[in-house]
Design a protein around this motif. Structure first.
Motif, PDB file in Angstrom:
ATOM      1  N   THR A  31       0.832  -1.202   0.000  1.00 26.95           N
ATOM      2  CA  THR A  31       0.000   0.000   0.000  1.00 26.95           C
ATOM      3  C   THR A  31       0.867   1.253   0.000  1.00 26.95           C
ATOM      4  O   THR A  31       2.054   1.213   0.345  1.00 26.95           O
ATOM      5  N   LEU A  67      -6.275   4.480   0.557  1.00 26.37           N
ATOM      6  CA  LEU A  67      -5.235   3.479   0.320  1.00 26.37           C
ATOM      7  C   LEU A  67      -5.189   3.073  -1.147  1.00 26.37           C
ATOM      8  O   LEU A  67      -6.219   2.951  -1.805  1.00 26.37           O
ATOM      9  N   TRP A  69      -3.051   0.160  -3.582  1.00 26.23           N
ATOM     10  CA  TRP A  69      -2.187  -1.016  -3.581  1.00 26.23           C
ATOM     11  C   TRP A  69      -1.409  -1.071  -4.879  1.00 26.23           C
ATOM     12  O   TRP A  69      -1.991  -0.959  -5.962  1.00 26.23           O
TER      13      TRP A  69
END
Length: 75
Positions: A31, A67, A69
């Motif tokens: 992340t 967030l 990824w």
């Protein structure tokens, strides 16, 4: 007389932060919260790595939490 021209592109040398990001991504998706611990400007390092030929992709974004990824695709 015809001469063949050869071009040689030396391998790109990674700096410490770039190498740490590559090492982390090779372990699996990471992340933005993890990568910022390696380099505050991790997005700039990812840009440099992509420019050097690394296939780093965003695989998921959570707009509520912020967030993101990232993962690396290696052959």
């Amino acid at each position: 007389m015809n001469q063949q021209q050869f071009t040689f592109d030396p391998p790109v040398r990674l700096n410490r932060q770039q190498a740490a990001i590559i090492d982390r991504l090779r372990q699996g998706p990471a992340t933005n919260a993890e990568l910022v611990q390696i380099a505050i400007r991790f997005t700039a390092r990812i840009h440099e790595l992509r420019k050097a030929g690394h296939d780093i992709r965003i695989v998921r974004q959570d707009r509520d939490s912020g967030l993101v990824w990232y993962e690396i695709k290696e052959v």
